[in-house]
Design a protein around this motif. Structure first.
Motif, PDB file in Angstrom:
ATOM      1  N   PRO A 189       0.579  -1.089   0.192  1.00 60.42           N
ATOM      2  CA  PRO A 189       0.257   0.097   0.118  1.00 60.42           C
ATOM      3  C   PRO A 189       1.018   1.173   0.148  1.00 60.42           C
ATOM      4  O   PRO A 189       0.051   2.648   0.019  1.00 60.42           O
ATOM      5  N   ASP A 190       2.420   0.910   0.090  1.00 59.70           N
ATOM      6  CA  ASP A 190       3.104   2.174   0.173  1.00 59.70           C
ATOM      7  C   ASP A 190       4.002   2.351  -0.604  1.00 59.70           C
ATOM      8  O   ASP A 190       5.786   2.644   0.153  1.00 59.70           O
ATOM      9  N   ALA A 191       3.871   2.172  -1.768  1.00 56.15           N
ATOM     10  CA  ALA A 191       5.408   1.805  -3.057  1.00 56.15           C
ATOM     11  C   ALA A 191       5.508   2.721  -3.698  1.00 56.15           C
ATOM     12  O   ALA A 191       4.696   3.478  -4.465  1.00 56.15           O
ATOM     13  N   GLY A 192       6.225   3.855  -3.093  1.00 54.94           N
ATOM     14  CA  GLY A 192       6.815   5.078  -3.277  1.00 54.94           C
ATOM     15  C   GLY A 192       5.700   6.000  -3.854  1.00 54.94           C
ATOM     16  O   GLY A 192       5.745   6.350  -4.926  1.00 54.94           O
ATOM     17  N   GLY A 193       4.236   6.532  -3.269  1.00 53.23           N
ATOM     18  CA  GLY A 193       3.134   7.123  -3.524  1.00 53.23           C
ATOM     19  C   GLY A 193       1.978   6.253  -4.098  1.00 53.23           C
ATOM     20  O   GLY A 193       1.181   6.750  -4.963  1.00 53.23           O
ATOM     21  N   SER A 194       2.717   4.254  -4.217  1.00 55.47           N
ATOM     22  CA  SER A 194       1.724   4.343  -5.364  1.00 55.47           C
ATOM     23  C   SER A 194       1.059   2.760  -3.879  1.00 55.47           C
ATOM     24  O   SER A 194       1.749   2.445  -3.852  1.00 55.47           O
ATOM     25  N   VAL A 195      -0.231   2.580  -5.032  1.00 53.89           N
ATOM     26  CA  VAL A 195      -0.892   1.189  -4.298  1.00 53.89           C
ATOM     27  C   VAL A 195      -0.650   0.117  -4.569  1.00 53.89           C
ATOM     28  O   VAL A 195      -0.912  -0.115  -6.586  1.00 53.89           O
ATOM     29  N   ILE A 196       0.406  -0.637  -5.240  1.00 53.99           N
ATOM     30  CA  ILE A 196       0.632  -1.957  -5.997  1.00 53.99           C
ATOM     31  C   ILE A 196      -0.282  -3.404  -5.490  1.00 53.99           C
ATOM     32  O   ILE A 196       0.100  -4.386  -4.062  1.00 53.99           O
ATOM     33  N   VAL A 197      -0.345  -4.188  -6.506  1.00 56.41           N
ATOM     34  CA  VAL A 197      -1.196  -5.234  -6.048  1.00 56.41           C
ATOM     35  C   VAL A 197      -0.851  -6.216  -6.333  1.00 56.41           C
ATOM     36  O   VAL A 197      -0.845  -6.519  -7.825  1.00 56.41           O
ATOM     37  N   ILE A 250      -0.906 -20.771 -12.826  1.00 52.00           N
ATOM     38  CA  ILE A 250      -0.890 -20.515 -14.682  1.00 52.00           C
ATOM     39  C   ILE A 250       0.060 -19.290 -15.308  1.00 52.00           C
ATOM     40  O   ILE A 250       0.264 -18.755 -16.533  1.00 52.00           O
ATOM     41  N   TRP A 251      -0.370 -18.408 -14.260  1.00 49.25           N
ATOM     42  CA  TRP A 251      -0.549 -16.745 -14.752  1.00 49.25           C
ATOM     43  C   TRP A 251      -0.323 -16.104 -13.815  1.00 49.25           C
ATOM     44  O   TRP A 251      -0.734 -16.192 -12.522  1.00 49.25           O
ATOM     45  N   GLN A 252       0.042 -14.410 -13.771  1.00 47.85           N
ATOM     46  CA  GLN A 252       0.415 -13.647 -12.610  1.00 47.85           C
ATOM     47  C   GLN A 252      -0.132 -12.573 -12.766  1.00 47.85           C
ATOM     48  O   GLN A 252       0.088 -11.970 -14.847  1.00 47.85           O
ATOM     49  N   VAL A 253      -0.302 -11.137 -11.872  1.00 48.80           N
ATOM     50  CA  VAL A 253      -0.275 -10.240 -12.459  1.00 48.80           C
ATOM     51  C   VAL A 253       0.093  -9.149 -11.453  1.00 48.80           C
ATOM     52  O   VAL A 253       0.113  -9.569 -10.212  1.00 48.80           O
ATOM     53  N   VAL A 254       0.412  -7.977 -11.420  1.00 47.18           N
ATOM     54  CA  VAL A 254       0.676  -7.382 -11.341  1.00 47.18           C
ATOM     55  C   VAL A 254       0.077  -6.265 -11.501  1.00 47.18           C
ATOM     56  O   VAL A 254       0.054  -5.926 -12.854  1.00 47.18           O
ATOM     57  N   ALA A 255      -0.652  -4.768 -10.539  1.00 49.69           N
ATOM     58  CA  ALA A 255      -1.526  -4.050 -11.232  1.00 49.69           C
ATOM     59  C   ALA A 255      -0.966  -2.727 -10.264  1.00 49.69           C
ATOM     60  O   ALA A 255      -0.492  -2.705  -9.282  1.00 49.69           O
ATOM     61  N   ASP A 256      -0.756  -1.290 -10.553  1.00 52.30           N
ATOM     62  CA  ASP A 256      -0.399  -0.503  -9.658  1.00 52.30           C
ATOM     63  C   ASP A 256      -1.724   0.775  -9.938  1.00 52.30           C
ATOM     64  O   ASP A 256      -2.436   0.740 -11.111  1.00 52.30           O
TER      65      ASP A 256
END
Length: 337
Positions: A8-16, A255-261
């Motif tokens: 939740p605190d990734a350099g000003g972004s929320v990354i999941v 089988i797959w992965q996702v990263v979202a900003d």
């Protein structure tokens, strides 16, 4: 099956980040779903709504939304929970099929808090649907997260909805239920227990590792660094390919992965069987009502040579409407066997 992690605190972004673990291919594609689409619950068709927000979603068999993000920065993730029991269908409660459960939230809400408030007030029931081909009935729970860093996990145990809502709930895997996962975490030495950080692919061990590593990530200097950092965490929870156990979907291959900003609204997809990473920048997408549903065919698009890679926001093709699996479809398929 699956892991989900929020930073939740990734350099000003929320990354999941989330991994999709399953014992067979889900024929996953990406869809752009604009505002203004009319949908129904897929159960009794007594609940209908019009999408307020456009979304980019990942599907299973082009019948179920299993992951996605909307234009307000609300994201959701469907994972396996063997303990899920939804109860007998009650006419007094609103109901959503498993296929549209996540899509409902993406269509209508901007934040986790809004979604939680509605779910509690409505006492909504989720209705399981058998795969019309295999007959398998998914047992699932749902995580939501948003651009404020908020988080909630929705589970159905003994026929009743349980919501765990707190921005501290960064990680979700599979069995056991979420309250028990938190108890098991306290047995690890990093949180006051006497057990070392575990290394197996079991859901509680993945829960512990993901929690440990996301809490210790250094602050990123760029968005690329933030996304790469989260890929490093979610890959640490991945399960070896081609080692499925059909009797235990919760320990299946990744089988797959996702990263979202969720702040800058970038949705990044990585397949376990292709080297190409693709992403969608939601700022580049037209979500206006009437703009049409669009499909990115990952099965043919992620070819090793000459295939899709990088920003694919403009690569989606116009498509017929996404046809969600419904209770009537399942019943008809069952009668036809």
């Amino acid at each position: 099956m699956c892991t989900r992690v929020v930073w939740p605190d990734a350099g000003g972004s929320v990354i999941v980040a989330r991994s999709m673990d399953y014992h067979r291919d889900l024929a996953t594609n990406l869809w752009i779903l604009p505002r203004g689409i009319r949908r129904t619950d897929g159960v009794r068709d007594t609940m209908a709504w019009t999408a307020r927000h456009g979304s980019v979603v990942a599907t299973a068999f082009d019948m179920i939304t299993v992951d996605g993000i909307n234009e307000a920065g609300l994201a959701g993730h469907v994972l396996w929970l063997a303990e899920s029991t939804y109860g007998e269908l009650e006419t007094s409660r609103p109901a959503l099929s498993q296929a549209v459960w996540l899509q409902y939230f993406l269509d209508l809400f901007s934040t986790v808090a809004e979604a939680v408030a509605w779910a509690r007030a409505a006492d909504v029931q989720v209705v399981p649907l058998a795969d019309p081909v295999s007959g398998e009935v998914p047992a699932i729970h749902l995580a939501l997260d948003d651009a404020t860093g908020d988080s909630a996990i929705f589970e159905y145990v003994d026929g009743r909805m349980q919501i765990h809502h707190d921005r501290a709930y960064r990680v979700m895997t599979n069995s056991p239920t979420y309250d028990r996962q938190l108890e098991l975490l306290r047995e690890i030495d990093a949180w006051g227990g006497d057990r070392p950080l575990p290394g197996t692919t079991a859901a509680p061990d993945r829960f512990a590792r993901a929690t440990y590593y996301v809490e210790r990530l250094p602050q990123p200097q760029t968005q690329i660094e933030a996304i790469a950092s989260m890929f490093s965490v979610i890959r640490n929870t991945a399960q070896p390919y081609r080692l499925p156990d059909p009797g235990r979907p919760d320990v299946s291959q990744t089988i797959w992965q996702v990263v979202a900003d969720l702040t800058r609204r970038r949705y990044v997809f990585e397949s376990a069987t292709r080297p190409n990473i693709v992403w969608v920048d939601l700022d580049d997408v037209d979500f206006a009502e009437g703009s049409g549903q669009r499909l990115l065919d990952l099965g043919s698009g992620l070819a090793i040579e000459g295939g899709l890679a990088g920003n694919v926001s403009a690569a989606f093709a116009p498509s017929d409407a996404l046809q969600f699996l419904t209770l009537s479809t399942v019943e008809a398929a069952t009668r036809g066997r």
